[in-house]
Each structure stands twice: as structure tokens, then as C-alpha cells.
Design an enzyme around this catalytic site. Structure first.
Site, PDB file in Angstrom:
ATOM      1  N   ASP A   1       3.247  -4.562  -3.717  1.00  0.00           N
ATOM      2  CA  ASP A   1       1.983  -5.185  -4.102  1.00  0.00           C
ATOM      3  C   ASP A   1       1.613  -6.331  -3.172  1.00  0.00           C
ATOM      4  O   ASP A   1       2.464  -6.872  -2.458  1.00  0.00           O
ATOM      5  CB  ASP A   1       2.069  -5.709  -5.535  1.00  0.00           C
ATOM      6  CG  ASP A   1       1.912  -4.583  -6.545  1.00  0.00           C
ATOM      7  OD1 ASP A   1       1.473  -3.500  -6.137  1.00  0.00           O
ATOM      8  OD2 ASP A   1       2.244  -4.779  -7.723  1.00  0.00           O
TER       9      ASP A   1
ATOM     10  N   ASP B   1      12.624  -3.749  -8.165  1.00  0.00           N
ATOM     11  CA  ASP B   1      11.244  -3.350  -7.928  1.00  0.00           C
ATOM     12  C   ASP B   1      10.390  -3.997  -9.023  1.00  0.00           C
ATOM     13  O   ASP B   1      10.918  -4.467 -10.033  1.00  0.00           O
ATOM     14  CB  ASP B   1      11.150  -1.825  -7.981  1.00  0.00           C
ATOM     15  CG  ASP B   1       9.735  -1.330  -7.794  1.00  0.00           C
ATOM     16  OD1 ASP B   1       9.030  -1.880  -6.949  1.00  0.00           O
ATOM     17  OD2 ASP B   1       9.338  -0.396  -8.515  1.00  0.00           O
TER      18      ASP B   1
ATOM     19  N   ASP C   1      12.538   2.274 -10.169  1.00  0.00           N
ATOM     20  CA  ASP C   1      12.191   3.459 -10.954  1.00  0.00           C
ATOM     21  C   ASP C   1      11.544   4.572 -10.141  1.00  0.00           C
ATOM     22  O   ASP C   1      11.388   5.675 -10.644  1.00  0.00           O
ATOM     23  CB  ASP C   1      11.229   3.070 -12.077  1.00  0.00           C
ATOM     24  CG  ASP C   1       9.844   2.745 -11.568  1.00  0.00           C
ATOM     25  OD1 ASP C   1       8.868   3.191 -12.175  1.00  0.00           O
ATOM     26  OD2 ASP C   1       9.735   2.041 -10.549  1.00  0.00           O
TER      27      ASP C   1
ATOM     28  N   ASN D   1      10.333   5.567  -3.982  1.00  0.00           N
ATOM     29  CA  ASN D   1      10.370   4.587  -2.902  1.00  0.00           C
ATOM     30  C   ASN D   1      11.495   3.569  -3.074  1.00  0.00           C
ATOM     31  O   ASN D   1      11.741   2.752  -2.196  1.00  0.00           O
ATOM     32  CB  ASN D   1       9.024   3.860  -2.817  1.00  0.00           C
ATOM     33  CG  ASN D   1       8.697   3.115  -4.101  1.00  0.00           C
ATOM     34  OD1 ASN D   1       9.028   3.575  -5.186  1.00  0.00           O
ATOM     35  ND2 ASN D   1       8.054   1.984  -3.985  1.00  0.00           N
TER      36      ASN D   1
END
EC number: 7.6.2.1
Length: 1177
Positions: A708, A407, A821, A824
């Protein structure tokens, strides 16, 4: 009856409807026929066993293992038929393994029982019979009204009825559930919020209808029907109404709530559910080797049985004069006799399958996993977090990783957001020293880059206009411009879920877009760092969110306090990628404020500076900033009534509520007026670039999977070294159809073939990825395999898991690692072979659902390159060595049958058969598998390319397996025929002419074997500690002492005394001693010659690194400490113990360095070599 038994065992849960009906205070209807639903009690059961089912359940689980079941069958065969060895030889090792495992599991379960009893026996207050009574937590029933006081933990999942506040709100923290320390607000429905006393609650007549229990912490759907004055009022219930077991009440004196889920049906308990079992590549190889050895075993048994009957074809061998058959034996079935002989040989050779392998591997994994937690190089001082091991079954898999999926936010970055820039009505601003500065000319100045504060200072006296009733988007003068910006920051200050811990706003300034706001005066708490950064930024610019009281949100704008009534919150969800609030302004206007990703907000906008804002958003993204767009819509009274009706219907629906809400949200969030966009910065974590580069050098492909937007993700990838400037970046973006996607993939594949570029990078977005995975998986994978770095942006959580699944099942079947972390990231963490959670600011769900948890991404390099490397080498050698020593053990037994007419005579005594794997050869390999360091750890970390030498399970390849197996057979031949040539022709090797017998011959073979296999382990050991010396030479010494003791006494409980005086007699022969030394030397000499030849002419990279390390000037290097020369062994032991508990005096350190040697400044590891401060050495 059978179904009841299955239900009690948990295999067949009783049928449940989709919803449950709960009568508050268990006031069931008195009229009509009503059968109340049955609910479980409030006991928490984390234990696995009970007193009654421990033995059968544990035995069932253990005998599901192939090796244990196999030895059980062998043991039963020994009991049923006449076999050459005692049933004890199989039964005792099996009993030992089963008992040790059962004791370990039983002790762990006993600790869980103690914890359960403590939780279940905790005192709680319940409203019953009009009064408040004290009972135990386990006695709470569904429907009970429970009182919880400040700082207490909720004992069950409760629907909030009332609190000490008039608006029925309360604050809780869910740190023990998901790690989030922020305060979350929960609210009661208005009709019950006023019932603040036990007497009032006793008059409540209400029914809660809600969904059946599910594990999702953030999902709850239900409705409450309250009967007041013969009228029924229906109110929707959502996650904001549910207080979860395990959460703690904060900033609220007391609350009352009705229990809706109890015991093992609470969301906390449902999240205890164990994850799907992951199996390492080593374990799969081990099972393959077991099957091969099982085939060898069966082959040896078949060959022996056939040769026995071939030999007995001659009458003189079938029934010799000294061994006449009985009448029963002559008349018995030949088929049954053949089967009986086959089973007897199977029993005789069964020790080729190492029963103690599994228990040794379990011990190695369990004990070895502590080293990760003890490694202080993986300790993060700022957060006071050390590495955690949630499963020890995958330690060696850390040394086999080929793909890393990570991630971005919170994993590669700090997840500490700082407001940097914004775009308001087509004008771009940035924050400089707490002031909002415009990049372009302002209305009153032709100069660019002037502070907005300065340029509009002449309207400082117009602050009272900020709360006016006219909201416009086309400024015509300074006042309108002020209002335009005021509306933008009001949207920022109102569209969020931020909470405030304290309110001190007296010193907040009155100037436009500037205040003396200080974080120490007003502390915000938010579940999202983005929201907190934006609200704090708005406060710095004069629009201060002061707090909320019930439905009222208070905002101080340019010194004037304004109150907005919060009508509805349209919660954020990953599908919409936006959140909204509907508020009523002080003037009475009803406004919708929307905040979300530009891809979800801009398409819904019909007004505002859309094109300019879009350009600004792309510019922000290229700088690596996280962007959000702000928009609003004004409702007429008629429009709001329609919206309010639709929302009520959707929120009170028990069936398909989420789908209905999504439809209503889409109806509301349209025809928006764009206000602008925000840009916040999320800084990279320390040493991310170095870690990614090291992973690439180690041959590991790194994929970044993020939600993002594409420009932001690429910018961060370039800054963190995931992409580099010389890389050819390929893009698969904004694909609209399958054919378009296929065509683009074909173009990319051709570019890869045609471009003479060493490295390619691929960028793909979520929508294009969905199309690629739907119809063109093979083509997509071909493109990905030729890219050294892949960036997937705009990814949904399930898409992340699907990508990993796709890589896992590809033809190469690579080992994958996922690291993240947030909540999701859980799906991809659980999907990958190895899941690593970052203990970050987005909660602890990722860490709780991972296999390993670390505090920072940079720790991944040591976790893989050092711990993973060591674990893999250790367990690979352990597995190979176990098979080797058992081949050495049983092959002489097979060869012996050729010299005893396949009469199934055993070569070794039963005690030796039993203790060989349990006592004589078990400890050296166990200690090796815990402490071995074949190369210095900082060399491994500084030379990531060494990781390639162990990839693709090379140490357990078929070639290596065959080498160890061949070595075992060759050593076994030397043991047997060396002993045979010694005493085969002349058995009188004693001075008095006394002859050796078959037990002496077997003991000689066994003695040479124990010494050789132990010395072989010593030969494989590169890293010697006093513990290695103790167990290696101690094992040989123990064998001699035990044999002297065992053969020197007549044991009354033994049926036969075959070994009496045998060992003593053997050792009294000089020829026997000479033969033992000669055979051990011969076995090891061949191995030494091969090692020297390989190192000299075909050295591996690891062997070259070992040679470099040996030639360096480091004279004293030890995993525990650096001991001074000439100290006693006791002093070394004491120093080691000091080191293990964290004390290693620098005065005792002696290490020589050359001028060219680098110094390392963080020597904090325990039981693993680490770098050391030069001043310490």
C-alpha cells in the site's frame, strides 16, 4: 550406464530445450526426418520410495545423520576387533532406532502410494482414432485430446480447444490449487472454439509450441499454429488458455483440451516440491552439544588408553602370572595394539552419545504438533478453520521469535472491501446509505454536502445521453456532469476481471446514480476483493455490469443496456501496478480504461484534475482507505492498428515474451486523461491492536511489509497500534540516489541518538529501500535496530524476502517469523525462520507454503506465548536431560577402569547397556516433553513479558548445559563411590557370609542410577497427570520386575549367565537397600537445595508467576478437566478421555474462585490449560 542410473534416481534429469512442440492428437508430420520429443506419462508420484529402493534409499538418508552414522561405526568396530562389550549393545539400539524410523516413513509412503494409485487409475475420456475412448488417467499422453465434463477435475494441464459454448469459453475454480473459490474464465482460440464434436476435432491439424514446465500457477506462454486450407494461422496462448490439473470445471457442460503437461510435469505436481529445510535453534544447539560430548568421549578413550600403557609399564601389571600373553600378542605391532585399545575404550564409553535422542525428539515433535490442531482456542468458527501444522520440525522455534514481519491486507485487516469514497473530476464524494454525496457545492446548489442524486434530479430524463459517442472531461452543464460521472463508473464497470454467477437485472432502477440493485439479485465473483467492491458500488450508482458473452461486455447504464466489445486485456502485474482494458464502444470508438495505484497512473496522465485528485488520494490514505486511480485514453484507428500489431507480436513471441509485453504495455498506457480515484475500506481484524501490543511487551519487534501507499500504511499502523501517538516517526521516503539515501540515513541515525524518546518508528518505501539495501545495508540496519516498529510500504514480494534475509544474517542472528495471507507473501514466508500463513480470502498459497497456518492474526499470541513457550521448555529440558542421564550412565564405567587396571572390563551387563535408553529411562522424559506445563497457559497469555525469559535460546545456553553436565558427573561420582564405600572393603553383606561380586557392584550402581535419573525427571515435572505418574513410577517398577525376571532364570540362548541370581541376591541385603535410599537422597538433596536457594534469592519471572499462581485460590486445575474431589482414579481416566474427545461435563467440575479472580470465557483447549467460563466452574 551411470548417467542412466542417475536419471532413474532423479539426480541427473535429461537435457531439455527451452520450448516443447506438441502435435495435437499426436499427428506427427509425415514428410522429412522428424524425431518426436519424449514426454513423461501422466502418473502422479507423490511417494518417495518404491519396493526396490526403499531399503537402500531409507538407510542412506538415515545414516546421513551424524549420530546414526557414529553408532554404525561403533557397531562395525565391535564386529571387527575384540571389544569389552557385545556388538549387540550398540547394534540393537541402532537397529531399534533405524527400524522405528523406517516403519514410520514406510507407512507414510504406503499411504501416499494408495492415494497415487487412486488418482492414476481414475477413468478419463480421450479422443483417439476418430472416437471417444475410456482409459485411465495415467495413460494420458502429451498431445492427447481429453474430454472433461461439468464438475470433473482436469486430469492434466490442458490447453482449451473448445467448449459447449460458441465462444469457446468455460469457467473453472482453482480452490484445490490456491484456495480461490471464485470462477475464472478460460477461452479457446477462435479457430478451435467451433470444433465442438469429436468428429470435428478429428479433422484438426495444429501444433502447440510452449515453454517447458514451471511451477508458477499463473504463468504460461505459448502459441498455436492451426493449418486450415493449406494456410497457417498463429494464435497466442496465455494463462487464460491453460486448464490446470486439479482445477474443476464449473457452469460448463463439457470441454475438450489438448494435454501439454502431464504427470509430474503439471504445475500442480511441480508445486508439491518440498521447501528448503529449516533447522531450529534447538537442533543447532543439540548438534553443538553432541560435538562437545564426542570430544569428551574421545578424551576419555585417549586418557584410558594412555593410563593403561602407563600402568602396564611395570612388568607385574603388563603380564601377571594369571594372565600370560600368547606368542602372537607379544609379537604384534604396538601401534596396532594402541589403536585397538583406543577403539575398545571408544566402544566401552560410546553410550555417552545418546542414540535415542534423535528418535525421541522426532516423536516429541510429531506427537506434540497435534496439540496445535486440537486447540480450539485457535479454531475460527466463522470460516470453520482450525490451525494447521505443515511441519513439526519448528515447534520450539515458536518460543524464540524476536522479529515478526507481517503483511497488512488480509493479515491485519479482514480483506473485506467496502466502497467508501471517490473523487470524480476533482470533486470528492462519499457513499451514505447507498447514495453518492458530494462534499462540495454542486453546479446547481451553493450548499455543500448535498446528495448528488438530489442536485441532479432535474436531468433524470437525460439518461439516454449516457451512451453518446462524445466523451468529454470538462463539464459545462448538468448533462456533461452526468456524462463525466457516467464515464468514471463505466471505467469501473469495464476495467476488471469480475465474473457473474447469475443475472437478474429486471429490477435495476433507471435513475441516475441510484438503483434498486441488491447483491442477492446479481452475485459477482472476483479474484480481488477490491474489484468486487468497486463493481458492486458502480451497480449501486446505476452503472451495472451485467455480464460478458465472449468478447462482448454488457453494461446497463441508467436503465439502458449497452454492449462493449472487449478487444484486449492488459493484465495486472506487480511491476506496472495497474491493469487496463481496450474496448470498442457502441459508437465504434476504441477506448483504453486504466485502473491502478496512483504512483503508476498519475505520472502517465496529461489531462484531468490531476492536482485535486492527488490531494483527495492523500486524504483517503490518511483515513486508512485503499486507493486506486481511474484514467482513460481514446485511440484513433491508426493508433489502434499499431497497438494491435505490437500486442500480437509480443504475445506470440516464445522468447522474452514478458519483457516484450511490458514494453508494449508501457507504449499503450501513456497520455492518459485522469477520471478520478476510488477509496475502499478494509476493516481491521478483531484484536489486532491487543495482539501487536502483546508482541511488543514480549520483546518482539513488529515490522509491517505492505504494497500500500505510505499514507494508507501509516494510518492503518496507527489504528492497529503498530505505531502509537507518542512514538517518534522517522521517514525514509522518495530517495532518488545512493548519496541522497546515505545522507538521509545519517540524519535519521543522528536524530535517534539526539532525541530523548523512548521509542522510534520508521517508515520506508520500496524505492528507498532498494537504494538502502544496495549500498548502505549496515547503516540501514543500525537505524532499524533502534526502532521498535518499522513500516515498509510499496513493497514488491522479493523485497519483502530480502528484508527478512537482511535481518537473519545480521550479527545478532535473531529468529524471524513472517505472517501473510496472499501469494505475494510466499517468498517472505519461506525466507523467515518460521512462516505462518493466514487462511484468508486471497487464496491458500500462503497457507500451503507456510510452516503453520492459522485463520486470524489474533491467534498468533497464543501460538507464540503458550504453545511456543511450552514447546521450547519441553524440548530444551528433553535435550539437557538426555545428556545428563547418559553422563550418569557412562561416567561410572570410566571410573571403574581405575580399579580394574584399564582392562576394559564392563561395569554393566550387556542387557542393561542395551535397554537403559530404550526402556528404563525413555518414557518419563517423552511424556514430560508432551504434557509439561510449568505455568498456567492463561498466565502465559496474559503476561507476555514471560516470553522474554526464554528468548535467545536461554534454556540451552552454555551455562545451563554445563550445569546439567556437572550435575550428571556429580551424580555419577555419588553412584560409584557410594557403592564402592559400601562394598569396597567388605563384600560379605549377606547374613550367610556370601560375598558380592563385580556384577553385583555394577548392578547396585545401575539400580541407584535408574531410580535417581527417573526421580530427577519427577523433580523437574511441574504438571502431573495420571500418565506422568504411570510412566514415572512404572519405569522404576518395570526395572525391578525385569531384573528379577532376567536374573531369576537361566536363559538357554545367552552365552553367559553372569546375572543369574545377582539382582535377587542384591535385594536380599538390608545394607544394599539402605545404600540405595541414601545415595538417591544424597543426589536429589543437592539439587533440591539449589532449586530452593535460587527460588528464594534469585527467582526468575516465570518462578515468580508460578508462586503467584500457587498462592491464588484456584484449588483444582487440570489440563484435561477439573475433577471433583474424592472420585476414583478410573473416573478421572474416563473424564480425561471424555475431555480429549470434546466432552467434559460441567457437573463434574469443582473449582474454587475468589471474588477477585477473573473469569475466562473460552475454555476449549485440548491438553493445554485454557480459560473457563465462570458458569462452568
Amino acid at each position: 550406464m551411470w548417467r542412466w542410473v542417475r536419471q532413474q534416481l532423479g539426480f541427473d534429469p535429461p537435457h531439455q530445450s527451452d520450448t516443447r512442440t506438441i502435435y495435437i492428437a499426436n499427428r506427427f508430420p509425415q514428410y522429412g526426418h522428424y524425431t518426436p520429443q519424449k514426454f513423461i506419462d501422466n502418473r502422479i508420484i507423490s511417494s518417495k520410495y518404491t519396493v526396490w529402493n526403499f531399503v537402500p534409499k531409507n538407510l542412506f538418508e538415515q545414516f546421513r545423520r551424524v549420530a546414526n552414522f557414529y553408532f554404525l561405526i561403533i557397531f562395525l568396530v565391535q564386529l571387527m576387533i575384540d571389544t569389552p562389550t557385545s556388538p549387540v549393545t550398540s547394534g540393537l539400539p541402532l537397529f531399534f532406532v533405524i527400524t522405528v524410523t523406517a516403519i514410520k516413513q514406510g507407512y507414510e509412503d504406503w499411504l501416499r502410494h494408495i492415494s497415487d494409485n487412486e488418482v492414476n487409475g481414475a477413468p478419463v475420456y480421450v479422443v483417439r482414432s476418430g472416437g471417444l475412448v475410456t482409459t485411465r488417467s495415467k495413460n494420458i499422453r502429451v498431445g492427447d485430446i481429453v474430454r472433461v465434463a461439468k464438475n470433473e477435475i482436469f486430469p492434466a494441464d490442458l490447453v482449451l480447444l473448445s467448449s459447449d459454448r460458441l465462444d469457446g469459453s468455460c469457467h473453472v475454480t482453482t480452490a484445490s490449487l490456491d484456495g480461490e473459490t471464485n470462477l475464472k474464465t478460460h477461452v479457446a482460440v477462435p479457430e478451435t472454439a467451433v470444433l465442438q464434436t469429436v468428429a470435428n476435432l478429428d479433422t484438426l491439424i495444429a501444433v502447440v509450441e510452449c515453454q517447458q514446465p514451471e511451477a508458477d500457477l499463473y504463468r504460461f506462454m505459448g502459441r498455436m499454429t492451426i493449418t486450415q486450407q493449406m494456410e497457417e494461422i498463429v494464435r497466442p496462448l496465455g494463462p487464460e488458455s491453460l486448464l490446470l490439473r486439479g482445477a474443476r470445471l464449473k457452469n460448463t457442460k463439457e470441454i475438450f483440451g489438448v494435454a501439454v503437461y502431464t504427470g509430474m510435469e503439471t504445475k500442480m505436481a511441480l508445486n508439491y516440491k518440498s521447501k528448503s529445510q529449516k533447522r531450529s535453534a534447538v537442533e543447532k544447539s543439540m548438534n553443538t552439544f553432541l560435538i562437545i560430548y564426542l570430544i569428551i568421549l574421545i578424551s576419555e578413550a585417549i586418557i584410558s588408553t594412555i593410563l593403561k600403557y602407563t600402568w602396564q609399564a611395570e612388568e607385574k601389571w603388563d603380564e601377571p602370572w594369571y594372565n600370560q600373553k600368547t606368542e602372537h600378542q607379544r609379537n604384534s605391532s604396538k601401534i596396532l595394539k594402541f589403536i585397538s585399545d583406543f577403539l575398545a575404550f571408544l566402544v566401552l564409553y560410546n553410550f555417552i552419545i545418546p542414540i535415542s535422542l534423535y528418535v525421541t525428539v522426532e516423536l516429541q515433535k510429531f506427537l506434540g504438533s497435534f496439540f496445535i490442531g486440537w486447540d480450539l482456542d485457535l479454531y475460527h468458527e466463522e470460516s470453520d478453520e482450525k490451525a494447521q501444522v505443515n511441519t513439526s520440525d519448528l515447534n520450539e522455534e515458536l518460543g524464540q521469535v524476536e522479529y515478526v514481519f507481517t503483511d497488512k491486507t488480509g493479515t491485519l485487516t479482514e480483506n473485506e472491501m467496502q466502497f467508501r469514497e471517490c473523487s470524480i473530476n476533482g470533486t470528492k464524494y462519499q457513499e451514505i446509505n447507498g447514495r453518492l454525496v458530494s462534499e462540495g457545492p454542486t453546479p446547481d446548489s451553493s450548499e455543500g454536502n448535498l446528495s448528488y442524486l438530489t442536485s441532479l434530479s432535474h436531468v433524470n430524463n437525460l439518461s439516454h445521453l449516457a451512451a453518446g459517442s462524445s466523451f468529454r472531461t470538462s463539464p459545462e452543464n448538468g448533462t456533461e456532469l452526468i456524462k463525466e460521472h457516467d464515464l468514471f463508473f463505466k471505467a469501473v464497470s469495464l476495467c476488471h476481471t469480475v465474473q457473474i454467477s447469475s443475472v437478474q437485472t429486471d429490477s435495476i432502477g433507471d435513475g441516475p446514480w441510484q438503483s434498486s440493485f441488491a447483491p442477492a439479485q446479481l452475485e459477482y465473483y472476483a479474484s480481488s476483493p477490491d474489484e468486487k467492491a468497486l463493481v458492486e458500488a458502480a451497480a449501486r450508482f446505476g452503472v451495472v455490469f451485467v455480464g460478458n458473452s465472449g468478447e462482448i461486455m454488457e453494461v446497463k447504464t441508467l436503465g439502458k443496456l449497452e454492449r462493449y466489445k472487449l478487444l484486449h486485456i492488459l493484465e495486472f502485474d506487480p511491476d506496472r501496478r495497474r491493469m487496463s482494458v481496450i474496448v470498442q464502444a457502441p459508437s465504434g470508438e476504441k477506448l483504453l480504461f486504466v485502473k491502478g495505484a496512483e504512483s503508476s497512473v498519475l505520472p502517465e496522465c496529461i489531462g484531468g484534475e490531476i492536482e485535486k485528485t492527488k490531494i483527495h488520494v492523500d486524504e483517503f490514505a490518511l483515513k486508512g482507505l485503499r486507493t486506486l486511480c481511474m484514467a482513460y485514453r481514446q485511440f484513433t484507428s491508426k493508433e489502434y492498428e499499431e497497438i494491435n500489431r505490437r500486442l500480437f507480436e509480443a504475445r506470440t513471441a516464445l522468447q522474452q515474451r514478458e519483457e516484450k509485453l511490458a514494453g508494449v504495455f508501457q507504449f499503450i498506457e501513456k497520455d492518459l486523461i485522469l477520471l478520478g480515484a476510488t477509496a475502499v475500506e478494509d476493516k481491521l481484524q478483531d484484536k489486532v491492536r491487543e495482539t501487536i501490543e502483546a508482541l511488543r511487551m514480549a520483546g518482539i519487534k513488529v515490522w509491517v511489509l505492505t504494497g500500500d501507499k505510505h499514507e494508507t500504511a501509516v494510518s492503518v499502523s496507527l489504528s492497529c497500534g503498530h505505531f502509537h501517538r507518542t512514538m517518534n516517526i522517522l521517514e525514509l521516503l522518495n530517495q532518488k540516489s545512493d548519496s541522497e539515501c546515505a545522507e538521509k540515513l545519517g540524519q535519521l541515525a543522528r536524530r535517534i541518538r539526539e532525541d530523548h524518546v523512548i521509542q522510534h518508528g520508521l517508515v520506508v518505501d520500496g524505492t528507498s529501500l532498494s537504494l538502502a539495501l544496495r549500498e548502505h545495508e549496515k547503516l540501514f540496519m543500525d537505524v532499524c535496530r533502534h526502532c521498535s516498529a518499522v513500516m515498509c510500504c510499496r513493497m514488491a514480494p522479493l523485497q519483502k524476502a530480502k528484508v527478512i534475509r537482511l535481518i537473519k544474517i545480521s550479527p545478532e542472528k535473531p529468529i524471524t517469523l513472517a505472517i501473510g495471507d496472499g501469494a505475494n507473501d510466499v517468498s517472505m514466508i519461506q525466507e523467515a525462520h518460521v512462516g505462518i500463513g493466514i487462511m484468508g480470502k486471497e487464496g491458500r498459497q500462503a497457507a500451503r507454503n507456510s510452516d503453520y497456518a492459522i485463520a486470524r492474526f489474533k491467534f498468533l499470541s497464543k501460538l507464540l506465548f503458550v504453545h511456543g513457550h511450552f514447546y521450547y521448555i519441553r524440548i530444551a529440558t528433553l535435550v539437557q536431560y538426555f545428556f545428563y542421564k547418559n553422563v550418569c550412565f557412562i561416567t561410572p564405567q570410566f571410573l571403574y577402569q581405575f580399579y580394574c587396571l584399564f582392562s576394559q572390563q564392563t561395569l554393566y551387563d550387556s542387557v542393561y547397556l542395551t535397554l537403559y535408553n530404550i526402556c528404563f529411562t525413555s518414557l518419563p522424559i517423552l511424556i514430560y516433553s508432551l504434557l509439561e506445563q510449568h505455568i498456567d497457559p492463561h498466565v502465559l497469555q496474559n503476561k507476555p513479558t514471560l516470553y522474554r525469559d526464554i528468548s535467545k535460546n536461554r534454556q540451552l545456553s552454555m551455562k545451563t548445559f554445563l550445569y546439567w553436565t556437572t550435575l550428571g558427573f556429580s551424580h555419577a561420582f555419588i553412584f560409584f563411590f557410594g557403592s564402592y564405600f559400601l562394598i569396597g572393603k567388605d563384600t560379605s553383606l549377606l547374613g550367610n557370609g556370601q560375598m558380592f561380586g563385580n556384577w553385583t557392584f555394577g548392578t547396585l550402581v545401575f539400580t541407584v542410577m535408574v531410580i535417581t535419573v527417573t526421580a530427577k525427571m519427577a523433580l523437574e515435572t511441574h504438571f502431573w497427570t495420571w500418565i506422568n505418574h504411570l510412566v514415572t513410577w512404572g519405569s522404576i517398577l518395570f526395572y525391578f520386575v525385569f531384573s528379577l525376571f532376567y536374573g531369576g532364570i537361566l536363559w538357554p540362548f545367552l552365552s553367559s549367565q553372569n546375572m543369574y541370581f545377582v539382582f535377587i541376591q542384591l535385594l536380599s541385603s538390608g545394607s544394599a537397600w539402605f545404600a540405595i535410599i541414601l545415595m538417591v537422597f544424597t543426589c536429589l538433596f543437592l539439587d533440591i537445595v539449589k532449586k530452593v536457594f535460587d527460588r528464594q534469592f534469585h527467582p526468575t519471572n516465570i518462578e515468580k508467576a508460578q508462586l503467584t499462581e500457587t498462592n491464588s485460590s484456584i484449588k483444582c486445575l487440570d489440563s484435561m478437566c477439573c475433577f471433583s474431589e474424592g472420585e476414583t482414579a478410573c473416573a478421572s481416566v474416563g473424564r480425561m478421555l471424555e475431555r480429549v474427545i470434546g466432552r467434559c461435563s460441567p457437573s463434574h467440575v469443582s473449582r474454587s474462585w475468589s471474588a477477585s479472580d477473573p473469569f475466562y470465557t473460552n475454555d476449549r483447549s485440548i491438553l493445554t490449560l485454557s480459560t473457563m467460563d465462570s458458569s462452568t466452574c
